[in-house]
Design an enzyme around this catalytic site. Structure first.
Site, mmCIF file in Angstrom:
data_model
loop_
_atom_site.group_PDB
_atom_site.id
_atom_site.type_symbol
_atom_site.label_atom_id
_atom_site.label_comp_id
_atom_site.label_asym_id
_atom_site.label_seq_id
_atom_site.Cartn_x
_atom_site.Cartn_y
_atom_site.Cartn_z
ATOM 1 N N MET A 30 0.838 -1.201 0.000
ATOM 2 C CA MET A 30 0.000 0.000 0.000
ATOM 3 C C MET A 30 0.873 1.250 0.000
ATOM 4 S SD MET A 30 -3.469 -0.780 2.124
ATOM 5 C CE MET A 30 -2.781 -0.559 3.755
ATOM 6 N N HIS A 37 9.318 -3.787 3.259
ATOM 7 C CA HIS A 37 8.894 -3.959 1.865
ATOM 8 C C HIS A 37 10.080 -4.283 0.957
ATOM 9 C CE1 HIS A 37 5.645 -1.072 3.290
ATOM 10 N NE2 HIS A 37 4.960 -2.128 2.916
ATOM 11 N N GLY A 147 4.830 -10.528 3.659
ATOM 12 C CA GLY A 147 5.574 -10.510 4.909
ATOM 13 C C GLY A 147 4.908 -11.328 5.997
ATOM 14 N N LYS A 149 4.915 -10.527 9.010
ATOM 15 C CA LYS A 149 4.367 -9.655 10.061
ATOM 16 C C LYS A 149 2.845 -9.700 10.050
ATOM 17 C CE LYS A 149 4.467 -5.071 9.985
ATOM 18 N NZ LYS A 149 3.098 -4.610 10.371
ATOM 19 N N GLN A 153 -3.068 -12.539 7.660
ATOM 20 C CA GLN A 153 -3.253 -12.224 6.239
ATOM 21 C C GLN A 153 -2.571 -13.266 5.368
ATOM 22 O OE1 GLN A 153 -2.649 -8.144 4.410
ATOM 23 N NE2 GLN A 153 -0.719 -9.088 3.813
ATOM 24 N N VAL A 176 11.047 -7.945 9.382
ATOM 25 C CA VAL A 176 12.210 -7.050 9.489
ATOM 26 C C VAL A 176 11.987 -6.147 10.695
ATOM 27 C CG1 VAL A 176 13.519 -5.202 8.382
ATOM 28 C CG2 VAL A 176 12.659 -7.117 7.019
ATOM 29 N N SER A 186 4.637 0.878 8.300
ATOM 30 C CA SER A 186 4.328 2.223 7.813
ATOM 31 C C SER A 186 3.642 3.055 8.888
ATOM 32 C CB SER A 186 3.428 2.139 6.573
ATOM 33 O OG SER A 186 4.051 1.387 5.555
#
EC number: 6.3.2.1
Length: 284
Positions: A30, A37, A147, A149, A153, A176, A186
């Site tokens: 996004m 990323h 990812g 994280k 999802q 990371v 983000s």
């Protein structure tokens, strides 16, 4: 690097690449790119000859009280980072291009989407997985990197790709972290300096749980309670959830069984900013 905004144009390019026997990898984002990323791009490049990155702030995965309009959109900076990371094609469609007049289709990911993030953010996973399937159809990748994280999802995407016979390999990339353990996100930019310091409690809770598991404890529910108490020791930290789950189904678990894979998952509000983190382990 070529920047493309039109879904039909991107699809034609992807089809041409396939006819040329190019192995395509995709990284979906996004925007508001950070080291997490870029690590996905690096992993994609290790497996694929052509890498497509998508940047699309998807309105259908934001709840009514979430930060869709507040979400950062530094496109020029993102494009420069993507180019320097070695991305070949940057696909950045508008909302109108992805959801034109008359659009009505959505995907129900099933029971796994009703727990944890799904309970805290109703409709989030349906919106997320619908746009993922659309982007897979547009970019036609052999491989897609996501990812770890966003662990729930990732589990949902794997389930839907399998159930719908989409044929794309889904690869999970390790989390990371910043030097103090905070997972890159983000949303970290929303934290004040004091909140940023308190946010390290998520990783401290993971380290505590790992230390207890290393003592051969099997009482996962009790360990989770102790880790949650550690999180609550920070004045501005308020957990939405913190528990152990089966790594494949995201069903909550209370006791560890030898030979099974588990994950400690958590969502914590630090002030007004909601952060997630997790830790996967095999119980031996």
């Amino acid at each position: 690097m070529q920047i493309i905004n039109d879904p039909a144009e991107m699809q034609k390019i992807a089809e041409k690449l396939r006819l040329q026997h190019q192995y395509i990898g995709v990284v979906m984002t996004m925007g508001a790119l950070h080291e997490g990323h870029l690590s996905l791009v690096k992993l994609a490049k290790a497996h694929a000859g052509t890498v497509i990155m998508t940047i699309f702030v998807n309105p259908t995965q934001f709840g009514p009280n979430e930060d869709f309009y507040r979400y950062p959109r530094p496109f020029e900076q993102d494009a420069a980072l993507a180019r320097s990371a070695g991305v070949d094609y940057l696909f950045a469609p508008s909302t109108e291009a992805m959801y034109p007049d008359g659009y009505s289709t959505s995907i129900d990911p099933g029971p796994i989407a009703t727990r944890f993030e799904g309970a805290s953010r109703p409709g989030h996973f349906g919106g997320m997985v619908t746009v993922v399937v659309k982007l897979l159809g547009i970019t036609r990748p052999h491989l897609a990197v996501f990812g770890e994280k966003d662990a729930q999802q990732l589990a949902i995407i794997r389930r839907v790709v399998t159930d719908l016979n989409i044929g794309t390999t889904i690869l999970g990339a390790p989390i990371v972290r910043e030097s103090d353990g905070l997972a890159t996100s983000s949303r970290n930019i929303y934290l004040s300096s004091n909140e940023r310091q308190q946010a390290t409690v998520l990783y401290r809770a993971i380290r505590y749980a790992k230390m207890e598991i290393d003592k051969d404890r099997t009482d996962l529910e009790a360990i989770a309670g102790e880790a949650e108490a550690l999180v609550r020791s920070e004045p501005d930290a308020e957990p939405d959830y913190l528990c152990f789950v089966d790594d494949a189904t995201f069903e909550p678990v209370t006791q560890a069984v030898t030979g099974k894979a588990y994950r400690l998952i958590m969502a914590v509000r630090i002030g007004s900013t909601r952060l997630i983190d997790n830790w996967r382990f095999d119980y031996q």
